[in-house]
Design a protein around this motif. Sequence first.
Motif, mmCIF file in Angstrom:
data_model
loop_
_atom_site.group_PDB
_atom_site.id
_atom_site.type_symbol
_atom_site.label_atom_id
_atom_site.label_comp_id
_atom_site.label_asym_id
_atom_site.label_seq_id
_atom_site.Cartn_x
_atom_site.Cartn_y
_atom_site.Cartn_z
ATOM 1 N N ASN A 325 0.848 -1.203 0.000
ATOM 2 C CA ASN A 325 0.000 0.000 0.000
ATOM 3 C C ASN A 325 0.879 1.247 0.000
ATOM 4 O O ASN A 325 1.435 1.616 1.033
ATOM 5 C CB ASN A 325 -0.911 -0.028 1.234
ATOM 6 N N ASP A 352 -6.086 4.107 3.702
ATOM 7 C CA ASP A 352 -5.427 3.361 4.780
ATOM 8 C C ASP A 352 -6.314 2.218 5.294
ATOM 9 O O ASP A 352 -5.858 1.379 6.060
ATOM 10 C CB ASP A 352 -5.056 4.326 5.918
ATOM 11 N N ALA A 353 -7.575 2.198 4.880
ATOM 12 C CA ALA A 353 -8.439 1.052 5.220
ATOM 13 C C ALA A 353 -8.347 0.069 4.056
ATOM 14 O O ALA A 353 -9.334 -0.230 3.374
ATOM 15 C CB ALA A 353 -9.865 1.516 5.468
ATOM 16 N N GLU A 354 -7.103 -0.417 3.816
ATOM 17 C CA GLU A 354 -6.812 -1.221 2.623
ATOM 18 C C GLU A 354 -6.953 -2.717 2.870
ATOM 19 O O GLU A 354 -7.212 -3.479 1.948
ATOM 20 C CB GLU A 354 -5.385 -0.906 2.139
HETATM 21 MN MN MN Z 1 -3.859 0.715 6.582
#
Ligand code: MN
Length: 508
Positions: A325, A352-354
């Motif tokens: 990421n 960031d909510a990957e």
């Molecule tokens: Mn993350």
Amino acid sequence: MTALTLSTAAAAGLRADAIVIGVAKGARGPVVAPGAEAVDTAYDGTLADVLETLGASGSEGEVTKLPAPPGFKAPLVVAVGLGAEPEEGEDFDAEALRRAAGAAARVLTGAKKAAFALPLTGAADAGAIGEGVLLGAYSFDAYKAEGRNAKAARAKAPLGEAALLGGKPRDKAFKAAVERATAVAQELNRARDLINTPPNDLDPEAFAAVAQAAAKEHGIKVQVLDEKALAKGGYGGILGVGAGSAAAPRLVKLSYTSSRATRTLAFVGKGITYDSGGISLKPAGHNETMKCDMSGAAAVFAAVVAAARLKLEVNVTGWLALAENMPSGSATRPGDVLRMFSGTTVEVLNTDAEGRLVLADALWAASLEEPDAIIDVATLTGAMMLALGNRTYGIMANDDALRAAVHEAAEEVGEPAWPMPLPEHLRKSMDSPTADIANMGERMGGGLIAGLFLREFVGEGIAWAHLDIAGPAYNEGAPFGYTPKGGTGSAVRTLVRIAELAAEGELG
Ligand code: MN
Ligand code: BES
Ligand code: ZN
């Protein structure tokens, strides 16, 4: 790696660098644990007093060194704390033995051989002690200069051999316990190596290559989808997360099958080889340990290989959702909409909510094969760490029996875990005006919201559990028991236990 042997030898006659004994915390000071009788006798029955004089209390993790009594071939006694003395008629529990053995193994760095004279009432205890030794002796020095200096390397080498006294070398159950401990601990330590390997050396492609090699060695079928295959298949979640990185994503499928299996399990692991946050970049102070964000995939990988080595009579499919990421001109932006492998569209509000994005594709891929249960493992949310601290993982599920089974298995193997709910009312905070769902909802209950998001990508009618290991996956503090600094291998032992239960027909 440390070798484990079972020995019927008497403590006094054994040639070793040290003898490890147990000391428990009694009502009136330290109590010498069973197994150390010969040492106590040679000390004229004063060993408890000697230990107390040296400041020992028997508390968990405490290590006291003292000279071996005259007549002993080993020069050193290492007394390791077992915690509270069990009630009258009760034995030390397996986790107390595992931790004590681990703490002892850690102080025996550089030693060639040690005899473990810890309390041992049967084969299961031998397995626990063996596991504790092998996990506690772990060290990761691949990147240290000492690794290239022979003398320094010897001083820092892990304990060479652990002889478990009181073990029955010809007993089937004892032999099986040692074999199981060895297979599980070796694969768990390999997961730790992967977690600790810096992200410039372990990108998705490199991780996939390690999985391929191990699969070949252990007769596991392996299939790797590269970026081209992922695009062709429509894996929008994995591709979307990997889009910003110079290192392309991968989806690895490991299939261990047993001809005697009646059950099939799917394990799914989050494998973000580095989580910078992407365009929603993490601030300094939050990204230094983010090489650990592939701990779920490492755990799944280790568990599948361990299942194969133990020849468990169950089919286990492991899915490793691997991506890096990173922010860049080609990265997914907050506001982009991804079309996932399931066909669902996701508005990415926070890059960031990957983890949930790569897992969503892997969960759907796993679902298409209709396994009896799916368990995913992920360093998914900071919120779960706030909720449960850094030694306990959260268990969420769409099935009460599976949640309870995972919790019980975790307890049995010594991995602290706790059930968490999936409150329906939180789902609507992920409603998106543009797409079917957003990858983020309200802040409160962030770990549960992540769980609710994942649930949308599990096939109808399939029992599923989600293990958020963000807390215990990586130990930033001092080592304790058999847990080193750095990658811990969290959830490996729970997954192996679940596979054993399924093999024995005791899971659902
Ligand atoms: Mn993350
Ligand atoms: N990998 C992190 C979660 C994490 C944090 C693991 C700390 C281990 C230690 C995850 O990808 C993440 O960034 N989660 C966000 C989600 C949020 C943006 C909705 C979080 O928890 O802050
Ligand atoms: Zn992450």
